[in-house]
Scaffold this active site. Structure first.
Site, PDB file in Angstrom:
ATOM      1  N   GLN A   1      -3.876  36.476   7.550  1.00 21.19           N
ATOM      2  CA  GLN A   1      -3.872  37.360   6.385  1.00 21.19           C
ATOM      3  C   GLN A   1      -4.873  36.859   5.339  1.00 21.19           C
ATOM      4  OE1 GLN A   1      -2.035  40.301   6.104  1.00 21.19           O
ATOM      5  NE2 GLN A   1      -3.191  40.638   4.228  1.00 21.19           N
TER       6      GLN A   1
ATOM      7  N   ASP B   1      -7.486  41.945  14.516  1.00 23.29           N
ATOM      8  CA  ASP B   1      -8.011  42.510  13.267  1.00 23.29           C
ATOM      9  C   ASP B   1      -9.475  42.954  13.444  1.00 23.29           C
ATOM     10  OD1 ASP B   1      -6.329  42.890  11.120  1.00 23.29           O
ATOM     11  OD2 ASP B   1      -6.396  40.802  10.445  1.00 23.29           O
TER      12      ASP B   1
ATOM     13  N   LYS C   1       4.020  44.143   8.460  1.00 24.56           N
ATOM     14  CA  LYS C   1       3.462  44.046   9.821  1.00 24.56           C
ATOM     15  C   LYS C   1       4.512  43.497  10.788  1.00 24.56           C
ATOM     16  CE  LYS C   1      -1.207  43.593   7.988  1.00 24.56           C
ATOM     17  NZ  LYS C   1      -2.281  42.694   7.551  1.00 24.56           N
TER      18      LYS C   1
END
Ligand code: NAD
Length: 291
Positions: A96, A119, A52
């Site tokens: 994460q 997200d 990412k």
């Protein structure tokens, strides 16, 4: 059979995003900035986060990686989240997952400012998705819808069977595919671990989206001739011929299903690269403050 090339479409998307970044900067706007919080030393999480961060460089975003040891307290993590929420230079950030057991993922997700939740996991953003309001669609389902769009795969009136009901893939996917929009309008069946006679459902599917986390679970006898098969699974299986000792396979038995499918995504190179591109897209939306 047409192979859906997620890697190619992801690169296309990234070059479109890079162009938009150049346009923003030429108008005197600031460089979009994505931050990522990584807790612990899980190798898969480290790989995902470093991909990412690298993708940010490719499109001209600024990126910040915040790392914590696995024994970080929930309180320390929430303090960092508060700091990122209040940092005007950061447009969006991700935490994460999974997190160590002593930390409540839900509490952490709810701490993220919804306007920076690229997200799309915050309950407000999930609620906005359900209500068809502008929001951050979580990256994997967003990437899948983009693949269907870029390959001009018709969805209206089709029967879509989603296997898996997780908060990050299966559930939002089923909501997206049922929406009254150009890229959806499917009749959706959501299957999961308690579904009886799964094959009976999948055999009726025009589109199968498999997000189970079990290697080679979907076999050819479960798939209708000509169906579109989207494989979300990323599973490590032992492979002595690889230096790492493992290889990645999807949830779909690719060799046999590809002979029957109309379209299919490979693993790797299918949904995975699209997830990263979609996260970048959400960050661009955040930087442009589109909603
Ligand atoms: P999860 O474990 O949270 O959910 C799995 C789902 O599968 C559950 O809802 C469960 O009900 C269902 N399931 C389990 N056994 C089943 C069975 N026998 N029959 C029918 N359904 C069954 O997993 P997840 O986070 O949704 O991820 C699923 C897979 O997708 C994993 O392999 C994961 O690594 C992968 N993944 C890939 C990407 C990507 O970018 N390509 C992103 C996220 C997840």
């Amino acid at each position: 059979m047409i192979l859906i090339d997620g890697k190619k479409i992801s690169l296309e998307l990234q070059s479109e995003i890079a162009q938009e970044v150049k346009d923003l900067i030429s108008k005197g706007k600031k460089q979009p900035h994505l931050a990522a919080i990584l807790v612990g030393d899980d190798p898969a999480s480290q790989t995902y986060v470093s991909s990412k961060v690298k993708a940010c460089e490719n499109v001209g975003f600024k990126s910040t990686l915040v790392q914590f040891e696995a024994n970080v307290s929930e309180h320390q993590l929430l303090s960092k989240i508060e700091e990122l929420n209040n940092n005007d230079d950061i447009d969006g950030y991700i935490v994460q997952l999974p997190l160590p057991r002593h930390i409540s993922e839900q509490k952490i997700i709810e701490g993220i400012k919804p306007s920076k939740d690229v997200d799309g996991f915050h309950p407000i953003n999930v609620g906005r998705l359900v209500l068809n309001l502008p929001t951050y669609v979580s990256a994997t389902p967003f990437g899948i819808v983009t693949l269907l769009e870029r390959y001009n795969i018709p969805t209206e009136g089709k029967h879509c069977v989603v296997i898996g009901r997780s908060n990050i893939v299966g559930s939002p996917m089923s909501i997206l595919m049922a929406k009254n929009t150009n890229l959806a309008n499917c009749t959706v069946t959501l299957c999961h671990s308690k579904t009886k006679d799964l094959k009976e459902h999948t055999l009726q599917a025009d589109i199968i989206i498999a997000a189970i986390g079990r290697p080679n679970f979907v076999t050819a006898d479960m798939v209708k001739e000509g169906a579109v098969v989207i494989d979300v699974g990323i599973n490590r299986v032992d492979d002595d011929t690889k230096k790492s000792g493992f290889k990645l396979v999807g949830d779909v038995q690719f060799e046999e299903v590809s002979k029957k499918a109309g379209y299919i995504t490979p693993v790797p190179g299918g949904v995975g690269p699209m997830t990263i591109a979609s996260l970048l897209k959400n960050t661009l939306i955040a930087a442009k403050k589109e909603f």
